[in-house]
Design an enzyme around this catalytic site. Structure first.
Site, mmCIF file in Angstrom:
data_model
loop_
_atom_site.group_PDB
_atom_site.id
_atom_site.type_symbol
_atom_site.label_atom_id
_atom_site.label_comp_id
_atom_site.label_asym_id
_atom_site.label_seq_id
_atom_site.Cartn_x
_atom_site.Cartn_y
_atom_site.Cartn_z
ATOM 1 N N GLY A 239 0.768 -1.239 0.000
ATOM 2 C CA GLY A 239 0.000 0.000 0.000
ATOM 3 C C GLY A 239 0.793 1.279 0.000
ATOM 4 N N GLU A 275 3.826 -6.888 0.838
ATOM 5 C CA GLU A 275 3.286 -7.123 -0.503
ATOM 6 C C GLU A 275 3.211 -5.836 -1.313
ATOM 7 O OE1 GLU A 275 -0.369 -8.807 0.787
ATOM 8 O OE2 GLU A 275 0.530 -10.717 1.348
ATOM 9 N N PRO A 276 4.352 -5.219 -1.615
ATOM 10 C CA PRO A 276 4.326 -4.008 -2.430
ATOM 11 C C PRO A 276 3.991 -4.332 -3.880
ATOM 12 C CG PRO A 276 6.582 -4.703 -2.092
ATOM 13 C CD PRO A 276 5.724 -5.636 -1.272
ATOM 14 N N GLY A 277 3.228 -3.462 -4.499
ATOM 15 C CA GLY A 277 2.923 -3.609 -5.916
ATOM 16 C C GLY A 277 3.182 -2.310 -6.644
ATOM 17 N N ARG A 278 2.377 -1.307 -6.306
ATOM 18 C CA ARG A 278 2.442 -0.019 -7.007
ATOM 19 C C ARG A 278 3.837 0.609 -6.924
ATOM 20 N NH1 ARG A 278 -2.122 3.370 -7.627
ATOM 21 N NH2 ARG A 278 -3.131 2.096 -6.031
ATOM 22 N N ARG A 314 -7.360 4.566 -15.005
ATOM 23 C CA ARG A 314 -7.234 5.167 -13.683
ATOM 24 C C ARG A 314 -7.829 6.578 -13.592
ATOM 25 N NH1 ARG A 314 -3.192 6.426 -11.386
ATOM 26 N NH2 ARG A 314 -3.795 5.841 -9.277
ATOM 27 N N CYS A 346 -16.212 6.978 -26.988
ATOM 28 C CA CYS A 346 -17.473 7.720 -26.931
ATOM 29 C C CYS A 346 -18.043 7.746 -25.521
ATOM 30 C CB CYS A 346 -18.476 7.121 -27.913
ATOM 31 S SG CYS A 346 -17.978 7.341 -29.623
ATOM 32 N N TYR A 375 -1.382 -0.816 -12.530
ATOM 33 C CA TYR A 375 -2.819 -0.665 -12.780
ATOM 34 C C TYR A 375 -3.085 0.075 -14.086
ATOM 35 C CZ TYR A 375 -2.612 -2.119 -7.978
ATOM 36 O OH TYR A 375 -2.308 -2.818 -6.838
#
Length: 430
Positions: A239, A275-278, A314, A346, A375
């Site tokens: 996070g 648990e790093p992701g970003r 995003r 559209c 993401y």
């Protein structure tokens, strides 16, 4: 720090001009820097030096096989949230004892897959899930290693759609009921309790919510041990946020996050998982897009790109900010002006930025969306029958397409028209 810098007026990914990739692959296109991925993973690993630990990359942020294989080679574990992600992790060479299975809706088939293929632990989110998992494990003659995800009711002070640690969120069990649920877990024949799990949200820019949550976990650890449970592992989630705007104050560094972990739970003698992701993948990628038109509207102008909300959702989904920069550095003296930056889909929601200050741009010019490695491609779709955006990985002066752009013919060929539709026999009898 990332490895996307201007050299001689042209934006590069490491040693490769982005314009070279765009000319060969087309636009829009995602470009990732291997050096940035490696650096960011190592920052987390080094931050926990001195503790028994495992950094499990949250692969939902970017699950391309090349990215996973690169990180697996550095010793990364993987945090997966579906059977598909589990299979991706195994295909990238990650052993089962380095795979953590998270998620609120694990199915019986996913449980069987992980139990038979090998898993480090299941992060259990509810009593019903725990009971089903026990039944599946018993059926296979196994015991499932679990942590139970506790919800500490801590406000992560992040976007409502990515907050996960408040009482109204769907994740985990209330921490006030944890001792009761652990008692049930200990009595289930197919369950082996190994630790505690907590994760309060994504894109956190302050350490205070982490500290509040981890202090509660430390208190719970002592209480559960007093109840006779073996708590040898703490999964502290991920996070930690990244700066999406270069003008923003930078979020805390991994080393500060690691120091917080050592201060709050480091004396418990537990193995630590994060648990790093970003923060691993976010600033390791950009999305390159081309200007299609510059349109004058009523009271505002529009920069219409060939990239759209289906390629990078995003901004439409989270009102997220991405710095958007020209691939060719603007000449000195050109005054930026406010302009709305939009895509061709559209939908009014297909808007990347409103009244963003940009230098003058013309049709055919390239722009890069910074901080798009997390993401981005994983959330892309084929809405409006727009082919999935391709992905490229750069290493020094080398680059390779790691997911090609499908053709429209490929997309259409995936659909099947039944014979009874082709021959018109669906017409209702009167």
């Amino acid at each position: 720090m990332d490895h996307f810098l201007y050299r001689n007026g042209a934006l590069h990914a490491e040693d490769v001009p982005l314009a070279e990739i765009a000319a060969t692959v087309g636009t829009p296109v995602y470009v990732y820097s291997a050096a940035t991925l490696v650096r960011h993973f190592r920052l987390f690993d080094e931050a926990l030096e001195g503790l028994d630990h495992l950094v499990c990359y949250a692969m939902k942020s970017n699950s391309n096989q090349a990215v996973l294989t690169l990180l697996a080679g550095l010793g990364a574990g993987m945090d997966v949230v579906s059977g598909g992600e589990y299979q991706r992790a195994k295909a990238a060479g990650v052993p089962g004892d380095k795979i953590v299975f998270s998620g609120v809706g694990k199915t019986v088939d996913e449980m069987r897959m992980a139990l038979t293929g090998g898993v480090r632990q299941f992060n259990v989110e509810s009593e019903p899930e725990m009971r089903v998992l026990s039944d599946v494990a018993v059926e296979l003659g196994l015991r499932a290693p679990i942590t139970i995800r506790v919800n500490p009711d801590v406000d992560a002070m992040t976007h409502a759609k990515i907050a996960t640690g408040k009482s109204e969120n769907k994740f985990g069990i209330p921490i006030a009921r944890a001792r009761e649920v652990y008692a049930e877990a200990a009595a289930l024949p197919g369950i082996e309790v190994v630790g505690i799990d907590v994760h309060i949200g994504s894109q956190l820019t302050d350490l205070a919510p982490f500290e509040a949550a981890y202090l509660k976990v430390a208190e719970l650890t002592r209480a559960l041990r007093a109840d006779g449970h073996t708590i040898r592992r703490l999964d502290l989630g991920g996070g930690l946020g990244i700066p999406y705007a270069h003008s923003n104050q930078a979020p805390p560094l991994p080393k500060d996050y690691g120091a917080l972990i050592k201060r709050t739970v480091g004396d418990l003698g537990c193995e630590i998982e994060i648990e790093p992701g970003r923060l691993v993948s976010g600033n390791a990628g950009v999305m390159v897009s081309k200007v299609v038109y510059v349109k004058s509207g009523e009271g505002r102008d529009f920069l219409i790109l060939d990239g759209a909300m289906n390629d990078l959702v995003r901004p439409a989904m989270y009102d997220a900010h991405h710095d958007i920069v020209p691939v060719i550095e603007p000449a000195l003296g050109l005054e930026p002006a406010p302009i709305d930056i939009v895509g061709p889909v559209c939908e009014s929601g297909d808007t990347f930025a409103k009244q963003r200050l940009m230098p003058p741009l013309s049709p055919g010019d390239l722009v890069a969306f910074r901080s798009a490695g997390a993401y981005g491609a994983v959330m892309a779709s084929e809405y409006n029958t727009r082919p999935l955006v391709p992905e490229v990985l750069v290493h020094g002066d080398q680059w390779s397409v790691i997911r090609p752009r499908p053709s429209v013919a490929d997309i259409i060929a995936r659909d099947h028209v039944p014979d009874w539709v082709r021959d018109g026999s669906t017409e209702c009898d009167s």
